[in-house]
Write a protein that holds these residues in place. Structure first.
Motif, PDB file in Angstrom:
ATOM      1  N   PHE A 113       0.878  -1.296  -0.113  1.00 24.72           N
ATOM      2  CA  PHE A 113      -0.048  -0.022  -0.079  1.00 24.72           C
ATOM      3  C   PHE A 113       0.910   1.281   0.068  1.00 24.72           C
ATOM      4  O   PHE A 113       0.510   2.178  -0.725  1.00 24.72           O
ATOM      5  CB  PHE A 113      -0.976   0.044   1.326  1.00 24.72           C
ATOM      6  N   LEU A 114       1.921   1.153   0.723  1.00 21.57           N
ATOM      7  CA  LEU A 114       2.719   2.431   0.874  1.00 21.57           C
ATOM      8  C   LEU A 114       3.508   2.696  -0.398  1.00 21.57           C
ATOM      9  O   LEU A 114       3.513   3.773  -0.798  1.00 21.57           O
ATOM     10  CB  LEU A 114       3.731   2.302   1.960  1.00 21.57           C
ATOM     11  N   LYS A 115       3.912   1.645  -0.986  1.00 14.58           N
ATOM     12  CA  LYS A 115       4.603   1.679  -2.387  1.00 14.58           C
ATOM     13  C   LYS A 115       3.684   2.340  -3.368  1.00 14.58           C
ATOM     14  O   LYS A 115       3.813   3.131  -4.261  1.00 14.58           O
ATOM     15  CB  LYS A 115       5.246   0.443  -2.847  1.00 14.58           C
ATOM     16  N   GLY A 116       2.406   1.863  -3.256  1.00  8.59           N
ATOM     17  CA  GLY A 116       1.302   2.197  -4.239  1.00  8.59           C
ATOM     18  C   GLY A 116       1.202   3.794  -4.135  1.00  8.59           C
ATOM     19  O   GLY A 116       0.758   4.472  -5.159  1.00  8.59           O
ATOM     20  N   VAL A 117       0.857   4.186  -3.105  1.00  6.99           N
ATOM     21  CA  VAL A 117       0.717   5.416  -2.471  1.00  6.99           C
ATOM     22  C   VAL A 117       1.813   6.591  -3.114  1.00  6.99           C
ATOM     23  O   VAL A 117       1.513   7.641  -3.642  1.00  6.99           O
ATOM     24  CB  VAL A 117       0.614   5.624  -0.984  1.00  6.99           C
ATOM     25  N   GLY A 118       3.246   6.001  -3.027  1.00  7.67           N
ATOM     26  CA  GLY A 118       4.405   7.016  -3.362  1.00  7.67           C
ATOM     27  C   GLY A 118       4.208   6.844  -4.858  1.00  7.67           C
ATOM     28  O   GLY A 118       4.693   7.820  -5.304  1.00  7.67           O
ATOM     29  N   ARG A 119       3.838   5.727  -5.510  1.00  8.58           N
ATOM     30  CA  ARG A 119       3.970   5.567  -6.787  1.00  8.58           C
ATOM     31  C   ARG A 119       2.992   6.856  -7.446  1.00  8.58           C
ATOM     32  O   ARG A 119       3.371   7.388  -8.291  1.00  8.58           O
ATOM     33  CB  ARG A 119       3.608   4.185  -7.402  1.00  8.58           C
ATOM     34  N   VAL A 120       1.699   6.886  -6.824  1.00  7.12           N
ATOM     35  CA  VAL A 120       0.810   7.654  -7.622  1.00  7.12           C
ATOM     36  C   VAL A 120       1.035   9.006  -7.148  1.00  7.12           C
ATOM     37  O   VAL A 120       0.777  10.148  -7.991  1.00  7.12           O
ATOM     38  CB  VAL A 120      -0.646   7.406  -6.972  1.00  7.12           C
ATOM     39  N   LEU A 121       1.599   9.089  -5.918  1.00  9.71           N
ATOM     40  CA  LEU A 121       2.256  10.765  -5.667  1.00  9.71           C
ATOM     41  C   LEU A 121       3.124  11.209  -6.746  1.00  9.71           C
ATOM     42  O   LEU A 121       3.254  12.325  -7.143  1.00  9.71           O
ATOM     43  CB  LEU A 121       2.722  10.755  -4.236  1.00  9.71           C
ATOM     44  N   VAL A 122       4.176  10.341  -7.153  1.00  8.67           N
ATOM     45  CA  VAL A 122       5.055  10.660  -8.055  1.00  8.67           C
ATOM     46  C   VAL A 122       4.322  10.854  -9.327  1.00  8.67           C
ATOM     47  O   VAL A 122       4.660  11.999 -10.005  1.00  8.67           O
ATOM     48  CB  VAL A 122       6.394   9.618  -8.134  1.00  8.67           C
ATOM     49  N   PHE A 123       3.420  10.047  -9.715  1.00  7.90           N
ATOM     50  CA  PHE A 123       2.818  10.244 -11.153  1.00  7.90           C
ATOM     51  C   PHE A 123       2.172  11.736 -11.010  1.00  7.90           C
ATOM     52  O   PHE A 123       2.063  12.185 -12.031  1.00  7.90           O
ATOM     53  CB  PHE A 123       1.730   9.084 -11.175  1.00  7.90           C
ATOM     54  N   GLY A 124       1.376  11.998  -9.934  1.00  9.57           N
ATOM     55  CA  GLY A 124       0.713  13.093 -10.065  1.00  9.57           C
ATOM     56  C   GLY A 124       1.641  14.652  -9.936  1.00  9.57           C
ATOM     57  O   GLY A 124       1.334  15.539 -10.574  1.00  9.57           O
ATOM     58  N   LEU A 125       2.825  14.280  -9.183  1.00 10.62           N
ATOM     59  CA  LEU A 125       3.742  15.533  -9.279  1.00 10.62           C
ATOM     60  C   LEU A 125       4.200  15.902 -10.739  1.00 10.62           C
ATOM     61  O   LEU A 125       4.637  17.008 -10.935  1.00 10.62           O
ATOM     62  CB  LEU A 125       4.909  15.122  -8.283  1.00 10.62           C
ATOM     63  N   VAL A 126       4.411  14.725 -11.520  1.00  8.44           N
ATOM     64  CA  VAL A 126       4.995  15.080 -13.016  1.00  8.44           C
ATOM     65  C   VAL A 126       3.524  15.311 -13.858  1.00  8.44           C
ATOM     66  O   VAL A 126       3.492  16.216 -14.590  1.00  8.44           O
ATOM     67  CB  VAL A 126       5.716  13.797 -13.315  1.00  8.44           C
ATOM     68  N   GLN A 127       2.578  14.463 -13.819  1.00 11.46           N
ATOM     69  CA  GLN A 127       1.520  14.332 -14.851  1.00 11.46           C
ATOM     70  C   GLN A 127       0.436  15.620 -14.509  1.00 11.46           C
ATOM     71  O   GLN A 127       0.132  16.259 -15.639  1.00 11.46           O
ATOM     72  CB  GLN A 127       0.705  13.240 -14.538  1.00 11.46           C
ATOM     73  N   VAL A 128       0.155  15.906 -13.560  1.00 14.17           N
ATOM     74  CA  VAL A 128      -0.631  17.002 -13.150  1.00 14.17           C
ATOM     75  C   VAL A 128      -0.298  18.402 -13.670  1.00 14.17           C
ATOM     76  O   VAL A 128      -1.039  19.194 -14.212  1.00 14.17           O
ATOM     77  CB  VAL A 128      -1.247  17.151 -11.532  1.00 14.17           C
ATOM     78  N   PRO A 129       1.221  18.797 -13.118  1.00 21.32           N
ATOM     79  CA  PRO A 129       1.377  20.219 -13.659  1.00 21.32           C
ATOM     80  C   PRO A 129       1.591  20.044 -15.145  1.00 21.32           C
ATOM     81  O   PRO A 129       1.168  21.086 -15.935  1.00 21.32           O
ATOM     82  CB  PRO A 129       2.789  20.235 -12.974  1.00 21.32           C
ATOM     83  N   VAL A 130       2.004  19.255 -15.905  1.00 25.58           N
ATOM     84  CA  VAL A 130       2.022  18.967 -17.273  1.00 25.58           C
ATOM     85  C   VAL A 130       0.750  19.068 -17.950  1.00 25.58           C
ATOM     86  O   VAL A 130       0.527  19.989 -18.886  1.00 25.58           O
ATOM     87  CB  VAL A 130       2.695  17.716 -17.707  1.00 25.58           C
ATOM     88  N   MET A 131      -0.380  18.337 -17.530  1.00 29.81           N
ATOM     89  CA  MET A 131      -1.627  18.481 -17.961  1.00 29.81           C
ATOM     90  C   MET A 131      -2.448  19.733 -17.743  1.00 29.81           C
ATOM     91  O   MET A 131      -3.011  20.453 -18.638  1.00 29.81           O
ATOM     92  CB  MET A 131      -2.649  17.405 -17.209  1.00 29.81           C
ATOM     93  N   LEU A 132      -2.130  20.504 -16.557  1.00 26.69           N
ATOM     94  CA  LEU A 132      -2.918  21.835 -16.319  1.00 26.69           C
ATOM     95  C   LEU A 132      -2.004  22.932 -17.514  1.00 26.69           C
ATOM     96  O   LEU A 132      -2.533  23.887 -17.648  1.00 26.69           O
ATOM     97  CB  LEU A 132      -2.744  22.018 -14.965  1.00 26.69           C
ATOM     98  N   GLY A 133      -0.716  22.564 -17.251  1.00 23.20           N
ATOM     99  CA  GLY A 133       0.068  23.784 -18.225  1.00 23.20           C
ATOM    100  C   GLY A 133      -0.548  23.592 -19.699  1.00 23.20           C
ATOM    101  O   GLY A 133      -0.696  24.743 -20.372  1.00 23.20           O
ATOM    102  N   LEU A 134      -0.565  22.425 -20.151  1.00 31.02           N
ATOM    103  CA  LEU A 134      -0.950  22.275 -21.576  1.00 31.02           C
ATOM    104  C   LEU A 134      -2.497  22.870 -21.610  1.00 31.02           C
ATOM    105  O   LEU A 134      -2.829  23.611 -22.605  1.00 31.02           O
ATOM    106  CB  LEU A 134      -1.191  20.608 -21.835  1.00 31.02           C
ATOM    107  N   ALA A 135      -3.353  22.585 -20.622  1.00 32.28           N
ATOM    108  CA  ALA A 135      -4.941  23.004 -20.868  1.00 32.28           C
ATOM    109  C   ALA A 135      -4.841  24.414 -20.729  1.00 32.28           C
ATOM    110  O   ALA A 135      -5.638  25.154 -21.459  1.00 32.28           O
ATOM    111  CB  ALA A 135      -5.756  22.636 -19.310  1.00 32.28           C
ATOM    112  N   LEU A 136      -3.993  25.023 -19.747  1.00 30.96           N
ATOM    113  CA  LEU A 136      -3.768  26.755 -19.858  1.00 30.96           C
ATOM    114  C   LEU A 136      -3.503  27.268 -21.069  1.00 30.96           C
ATOM    115  O   LEU A 136      -3.927  28.130 -21.715  1.00 30.96           O
ATOM    116  CB  LEU A 136      -2.875  27.212 -18.575  1.00 30.96           C
ATOM    117  N   LEU A 137      -2.390  26.672 -21.678  1.00 28.29           N
ATOM    118  CA  LEU A 137      -1.945  27.078 -22.834  1.00 28.29           C
ATOM    119  C   LEU A 137      -2.921  27.025 -23.845  1.00 28.29           C
ATOM    120  O   LEU A 137      -3.121  27.892 -24.810  1.00 28.29           O
ATOM    121  CB  LEU A 137      -0.475  26.454 -23.251  1.00 28.29           C
TER     122      LEU A 137
END
Length: 338
Positions: A113-137
């Motif tokens: 469970f802890l590894k899964g939480v860490g995995r999705v947090l790393v995923f979100g730290l990269v994917q969310v800013p990229v997605m919102l940056g593209l959406a804003l652009l």
């Protein structure tokens, strides 16, 4: 100048009472003010009638809210406080006993469970800013004065969101699969042989699917917020000599900050609920296990191991973590505005 005897002052009691609300009884307040309690009673009856009407209109929503939200959450919390035990060597009749917080202790000490939480947090730290940056652009490009065919591009950007998430994951799975993927052929032609389903790249491949599916949705929210900005601000900035980039950066972006905050909260919630994309890609690669994300762990515990109590505890912990992260992001985003 003499005054006649008949012109003596007339007593006030002998004067005729004025008509309307100006009579002495109105001034004295005796009979005329007795009507106000009746007006108060009619006002209270009107307010009560309005409250009953509002309750009747809200009743369907309240029933659905209880049925699909409150009751399932309460049942999940209840299930997480119990466990199933079997007598003997595990072949006896199952017996449900109260476990207290034992299931939560198992969840918080489970390495998977802890590894899964860490995995999705790393995923979100990269994917969310990229997605919102593209959406804003994309939203800024559509809102610019030099943009053409705005309706066509608005629909084109939003179209990936109209495709169901599972279908989108299947489409990209075929594009990732070695041997039949045109992306691999293009990569080999330029000397870059990338396995999109390998352990090192699979998280970025999932992020590409999520970004492709949800950028248009977030773009539409930001673009709608841009449409509510008064055009006079742009005209005043142009008269002051501001370029299009300065108008976008110093006027448009700060004014759509609430929309960015809203999309950010939605993205955080969706990141912690990552399930469909890795579940579709799992049969095609060994890089994704059955416990790859916290939601997949809960699914596997419930429907693979029949451990519904542990699965309920995972769901409750994940819901609390989602609330904490969303609330923290919301506070950080709105601190400057307050």
């Amino acid at each position: 100048m003499t005054r006649d005897a008949d012109s003596s002052p007339v007593p006030l009691a002998d004067l005729p009472a004025p008509s309307g609300d100006q009579g002495p009884d109105r001034l004295a307040g005796a009979p005329g003010r007795e009507r106000r309690p009746s007006r108060g009673r009619s006002g209270s009856r009107l307010a009560a009638r309005r409250n009953r009407s509002a309750a009747v209109l809200l009743a369907p929503f309240g029933v659905l809210f209880l049925a699909v939200f409150v009751i399932p959450i309460g049942y999940a919390v209840h299930q997480s406080l119990f466990r199933v035990e079997r007598s003997g060597l595990g072949f006896g009749a199952p017996r449900t006993v109260f476990a207290g917080l034992d299931n939560y202790t198992r969840v918080l000490t489970d390495s998977t469970f802890l590894k899964g939480v860490g995995r999705v947090l790393v995923f979100g730290l990269v994917q969310v800013p990229v997605m919102l940056g593209l959406a804003l652009l994309l939203a800024l490009l559509l809102d610019s004065q030099v943009a053409r065919f705005k309706r066509f591009f608005r629909v084109a950007y939003f179209l990936p969101f109209a495709i169901p998430g599972v279908i989108a994951a299947v489409l990209w799975a075929f594009l990732y699969m070695p041997g039949i993927s045109p992306l691999n052929d293009v990569g080999r032609s330029i000397g870059a042989d990338v396995d999109f389903l390998s352990h090192d790249v699979i998280l970025f491949s999932i992020g590409n699917i999520v970004t492709w599916s949800w950028t248009g949705y977030n773009m539409l929210i930001i673009y709608t917020s841009l449409q509510s900005v008064p055009k006079e601000l742009y005209e005043a900035a142009e008269l002051d000599g501001c370029s299009g980039f300065r108008i976008a950066w110093h006027i448009k972006v700060p004014l759509v900050r609430p929309a960015l905050t809203l999309t950010g909260v939605f993205s955080i919630i969706g990141t912690l609920q990552l399930f469909g994309e890795p579940m579709v890609l799992r049969p095609m690669t060994a890089a994704i296990s059955s416990n790859y994300t916290p939601v997949m762990l809960s699914y596997q515990a419930a429907f693979g191991l029949n451990d519904y109590n542990f699965a309920a505890a995972v769901a409750v912990v994940l819901a609390l973590a989602t609330f904490a992260l969303s609330y923290g992001f919301l506070r950080l985003s709105t601190r400057g505005s307050r």
